[in-house]
Design an enzyme around this catalytic site. Structure first.
Site, mmCIF file in Angstrom:
data_model
loop_
_atom_site.group_PDB
_atom_site.id
_atom_site.type_symbol
_atom_site.label_atom_id
_atom_site.label_comp_id
_atom_site.label_asym_id
_atom_site.label_seq_id
_atom_site.Cartn_x
_atom_site.Cartn_y
_atom_site.Cartn_z
ATOM 1 N N LYS A 54 0.848 -1.185 0.000
ATOM 2 C CA LYS A 54 0.000 0.000 0.000
ATOM 3 C C LYS A 54 0.883 1.234 0.000
ATOM 4 C CE LYS A 54 -3.917 2.292 2.114
ATOM 5 N NZ LYS A 54 -4.902 2.299 3.212
ATOM 6 N N SER A 56 1.029 5.717 -1.250
ATOM 7 C CA SER A 56 0.266 6.926 -1.546
ATOM 8 C C SER A 56 0.022 7.040 -3.048
ATOM 9 C CB SER A 56 1.037 8.165 -1.085
ATOM 10 O OG SER A 56 1.309 8.123 0.290
ATOM 11 N N ALA A 107 -1.420 13.313 1.117
ATOM 12 C CA ALA A 107 -1.764 14.460 1.961
ATOM 13 C C ALA A 107 -0.868 15.649 1.645
ATOM 14 C CB ALA A 107 -1.639 14.070 3.435
ATOM 15 N N HIS A 147 -6.069 10.209 8.673
ATOM 16 C CA HIS A 147 -6.633 9.075 9.401
ATOM 17 C C HIS A 147 -7.397 9.478 10.654
ATOM 18 C CE1 HIS A 147 -4.725 6.673 6.474
ATOM 19 N NE2 HIS A 147 -3.513 6.639 7.001
#
Length: 278
Positions: A54, A56, A107, A147
């Protein structure tokens, strides 16, 4: 040979991958699991360290030569974007120090696009768990969080300067692409991997109690109610299947980033390697 998998210890990932990790998916191989924050997996994937990983969405331009994007298992959605936090409302970021959780995170890419005309004076990359305490004690003027911080930042006496998910959605009409699942080319069959992960997601939804102990054991001291909110927000229809809106959101993010010279350009729009819902 076990399949190496790297995801975060966050509840959405442990919920999604519980069945696969615990050998509950028929036909799936044994899995060797590594937990790591996404800023770590972004770099590790660039070195080809994991078979399934996983990362970004912001890191994809550096990774797609060696990995296939899978249309399942990731984190996209609405109302789930990163927040820019400070001690006081309306803070002008010009000349200020902002803490961010990674320089290739989605982000931070969203923050750079949003703050193009209000750039801060200094960026510091720090571990995620240090951001809110650091803003609260004055180490940083502001912080970029993701999160579970959406549910807990008020406990630190902080205020939200901007919800980058709301900004993105109002500007594009698309969901916000956060975390992607990649399969290493030549090592993992993307069609098979997609089915393993889809089955794992479906099993998690069908029997959420089965994964509860695993989730709580790795939830980094999150309270059960925060864990529940986290899963409900980040595990959604895009987790099971990116679909047209999911791919469109990822393409829009990376096209804007390339146009602003923040990332390399992709050679072509993102595709599902023949395993998507198109």
């Amino acid at each position: 040979m076990a399949l190496s998998l790297a995801v975060s210890p966050c509840p959405n990932d442990t919920f999604v991958f519980h069945a696969l990790v615990h050998g509950l998916i028929p036909g799936a191989p044994e899995v060797d699991l590594t937990f790591a924050d996404v800023d770590v997996t972004n770099t590790a994937a660039e070195r080809g360290e994991f078979d399934l990983v996983k990362v970004s969405y912001a890191a994809l331009p550096w990774l797609l030569d060696d990995y296939e994007l899978l249309p399942t298992g990731g984190a996209l959605g609405r109302g789930c974007g990163p927040l820019v936090l400070a001690r006081e409302p309306g803070l002008d970021l010009a000349g200020k120090t902002v803490a961010v959780p990674g320089d290739r995170t989605t982000a931070y890419l969203l923050f750079r696009l949003w703050s193009a005309d209000r750039a801060p004076g200094r960026i510091e990359v720090v571990p995620f768990h240090q951001i809110m305490p650091g803003v609260a004690d004055g180490t940083f003027d502001a912080g970029l969080v993701i999160h579970e911080a959406r549910f807990t930042y008020q406990r630190f006496g902080l205020t939200s300067l901007a919800d980058l998910g709301e900004w993105w959605e109002s500007d594009t009409g698309l969901p916000i692409p956060l975390g992607a699942i990649l399969a290493r080319k030549g090592v993992v069959d993307p069609v098979e991997a997609t089915e393993w992960i889809r089955n794992s997601v479906s099993m998690a939804w069908a029997n959420p109690d089965a994964s509860r102990e695993f989730i709580l054991a790795n939830a980094q001291e999150m309270e059960p109610e925060v864990v529940r909110q986290h899963i409900e927000l980040y595990v959604n229809e895009f987790t099971l299947e990116l679909g047209r809106d999911g791919f469109a959101a990822a393409d829009a993010l990376l096209q804007r980033a390339a146009a602003a010279n923040l990332t390399p350009s992709l050679m072509a729009p993102l595709r599902s390697a023949g395993v998507g819902a198109f």
